[in-house]
Design a protein around this motif. Structure first.
Motif, mmCIF file in Angstrom:
data_model
loop_
_atom_site.group_PDB
_atom_site.id
_atom_site.type_symbol
_atom_site.label_atom_id
_atom_site.label_comp_id
_atom_site.label_asym_id
_atom_site.label_seq_id
_atom_site.Cartn_x
_atom_site.Cartn_y
_atom_site.Cartn_z
ATOM 1 N N ILE A 58 0.763 -1.079 -0.098
ATOM 2 C CA ILE A 58 0.098 0.068 0.054
ATOM 3 C C ILE A 58 0.777 1.248 0.048
ATOM 4 C CG2 ILE A 58 -0.225 0.269 2.507
ATOM 5 C CD1 ILE A 58 -3.049 0.953 2.230
ATOM 6 N N GLY A 59 2.150 1.116 0.323
ATOM 7 C CA GLY A 59 3.021 2.376 0.847
ATOM 8 C C GLY A 59 3.177 3.171 -0.631
ATOM 9 N N GLY A 60 3.141 2.423 -1.747
ATOM 10 C CA GLY A 60 3.528 3.488 -2.959
ATOM 11 C C GLY A 60 2.369 4.314 -3.329
ATOM 12 N N VAL A 61 1.080 3.968 -3.137
ATOM 13 C CA VAL A 61 0.038 5.120 -3.315
ATOM 14 C C VAL A 61 -0.190 5.724 -2.173
ATOM 15 C CG1 VAL A 61 -2.387 5.099 -4.172
ATOM 16 C CG2 VAL A 61 -0.892 3.519 -5.372
ATOM 17 N N ALA A 62 0.099 5.071 -0.839
ATOM 18 C CA ALA A 62 -0.317 5.924 0.353
ATOM 19 C C ALA A 62 0.437 6.806 0.556
ATOM 20 C CB ALA A 62 -0.355 4.812 1.339
ATOM 21 N N MET A 63 1.819 6.747 0.222
ATOM 22 C CA MET A 63 2.794 7.969 0.430
ATOM 23 C C MET A 63 2.114 9.195 -0.578
ATOM 24 S SD MET A 63 6.395 6.710 1.038
ATOM 25 C CE MET A 63 6.638 5.429 0.023
ATOM 26 N N ALA A 66 -0.814 10.696 1.311
ATOM 27 C CA ALA A 66 -0.502 11.308 2.236
ATOM 28 C C ALA A 66 0.436 12.833 1.982
ATOM 29 C CB ALA A 66 0.431 10.471 3.007
ATOM 30 N N MET B 1 -0.763 -2.860 -2.050
ATOM 31 C CA MET B 1 -1.282 -3.941 -2.725
ATOM 32 C C MET B 1 -2.256 -2.951 -3.527
ATOM 33 S SD MET B 1 -4.610 -3.645 -1.298
ATOM 34 C CE MET B 1 -4.079 -2.994 0.055
ATOM 35 N N LEU B 2 -2.450 -1.723 -3.090
ATOM 36 C CA LEU B 2 -2.999 -0.707 -3.868
ATOM 37 C C LEU B 2 -2.219 -0.621 -5.302
ATOM 38 C CD1 LEU B 2 -4.666 2.369 -1.950
ATOM 39 C CD2 LEU B 2 -5.676 0.504 -3.506
ATOM 40 N N SER B 3 -0.905 -0.685 -5.000
ATOM 41 C CA SER B 3 -0.192 -0.347 -6.303
ATOM 42 C C SER B 3 -0.513 -1.561 -7.228
ATOM 43 C CB SER B 3 1.478 -0.427 -5.972
ATOM 44 O OG SER B 3 1.428 -0.177 -4.642
ATOM 45 N N THR B 49 7.944 0.226 3.490
ATOM 46 C CA THR B 49 7.327 1.453 4.275
ATOM 47 C C THR B 49 6.867 0.907 5.752
ATOM 48 O OG1 THR B 49 5.141 0.939 3.387
ATOM 49 C CG2 THR B 49 6.734 2.438 2.395
ATOM 50 N N GLY B 52 2.844 2.083 6.423
ATOM 51 C CA GLY B 52 2.203 2.474 5.153
ATOM 52 C C GLY B 52 2.652 3.794 4.593
ATOM 53 N N ILE B 53 3.006 4.642 5.253
ATOM 54 C CA ILE B 53 3.315 5.919 4.742
ATOM 55 C C ILE B 53 4.793 6.388 4.846
ATOM 56 C CG2 ILE B 53 1.025 6.918 4.282
ATOM 57 C CD1 ILE B 53 1.143 8.051 7.132
#
Lengths: 89, 251
Positions: A58-63, A66, B1-3, B49, B52-53
């Motif tokens: 999720i980090g790729g889009v979440a960053m 954010a 997993m959004l990626s 990460t 997550g962020i």
């Protein structure tokens, strides 16, 4: 620190010492093409590291989201200043 | 997993052909025409990460100086500073942000793995289609190689074919020559037979002519006098013979 001597222009930003920051900035390419190239390189680096993988998290889009949230807060700050609870901090 | 969803939707947006999986790698194509090395495969997992962020690099950066709790202390200190100086202002939006964050975090934790598995399955299907195309192409090319080798082997045997054909032609020529010799023989024989028949005809006609000429001359040479005398002699001879006979009969 027995690395070979690298001229200032080719160092990455994390390797530049504080004193050399001015000269390092002087060597950067600030033409529109250069700016576009640096934007494209930054995008490619982020994309290839966080998104263009087999099992991305999720980090790729979440960053990105954010960062967008933070940036929009910064842009709205002048407007939000009136919601402050105290006048003097 | 959004990626992964981003990737999947990007693929669907571009096209849904088996090349979709290849288009994902567009950013990793060789940019110069000289490099022939195969493109390295996609990395398995992205950059790590925390929560997550926050990229893991931040934690690694601060670890030598501040240990494990360093970045958390940094976050807490910054938060306190922003709150106390009201750089971050608490208003109605804070409550809505808190509610949204709760919902988002709950849904990510609950449905994350399922969505990830689904996106993985989609990617797998695309990859499988591309693999099938590749396997088909490889198989057809291997078949072409086999056919080519067979052709080459066939060419080696071609001199046998030519020998057989040469034999056929020689036999035809021989047959033809013999037929013509046969014809010549027959024709010559016919002509020679004709000559023989002609000669025998000549001889026969000469013979008959001579015989008839001799007869005619003999008949014509019998004078009437000779005829009479011969007839009279014949009569007397017959009479004498009759007398003898009569005499024999009575005795």
């Amino acid at each position: 620190m027995a690395d070979k001597i690298v001229p200032v222009a080719e160092k990455r930003l994390v390797d530049v010492k504080l004193g050399e920051l001015g000269s390092w900035l002087g060597t950067r390419d600030f033409t529109p093409n250069g700016i576009l190239a640096s934007i494209r390189k930054g995008h490619d680096r982020y994309y290839n590291k966080y998104i263009n993988v087999r099992k991305g998290g999720i980090g790729g889009v979440a960053m990105l989201l954010a960062g967008y949230v933070a940036l929009s807060y910064v842009w709205e700050f002048e407007h939000l200043k009136h919601d402050r609870w105290r006048k003097y901090h | 997993m959004l990626s992964r969803l981003v990737l999947v939707s990007a693929n669907a947006a571009k096209n849904s052909s088996p090349l979709g999986a290849g288009l994902v790698q567009l950013s990793r194509l060789h940019t110069s025409p000289n490099s022939q090395a195969p493109v390295p495969p996609l990395p398995e997992k992205g950059g790590k990460t925390r929560h997550g962020i926050f990229p893991e690099e931040l934690f690694q950066l601060l670890y030598p100086k501040t240990g494990v709790t360093g970045p958390y202390m940094l976050g807490a200190g910054l938060l306190t500073y922003f709150l106390s100086k009201e750089i971050y202002i608490i208003n109605h939006e804070t409550i809505s942000a808190a509610c949204m964050a709760t919902v988002i975090i709950y849904s990510v934790k609950r449905f994350g793995p399922d969505v990830a598995a689904f996106a993985d399955k989609l990617n797998e299907e695309k990859l499988q289609k591309a693999e099938e195309v590749k396997a088909l192409a490889v198989a057809s090319l291997a078949q072409a190689i086999e056919d080519e080798k067979k052709e080459q082997w066939g060419v080696e045997g071609q001199h046998l074919l030519f020998d057989a054909k040469r034999n056929n032609v020689a036999m035809l020529l021989e047959t033809n020559w013999r037929e013509r010799v046969h014809t010549v023989h027959n024709e010559v024989k016919k002509r020679l037979d004709y000559q023989i028949a002609l000669q025998s005809l000549h001889r026969r006609m000469e013979q008959e002519h001579m015989v008839s000429w001799v007869e005619k001359n003999v008949v014509s040479s019998i004078t009437p006098q000779q005829e009479k005398t011969s007839i009279a002699k014949c009569i007397t001879d017959l009479k004498s013979l009759a007398k003898i006979q009569q005499a024999k009969a009575t005795v």
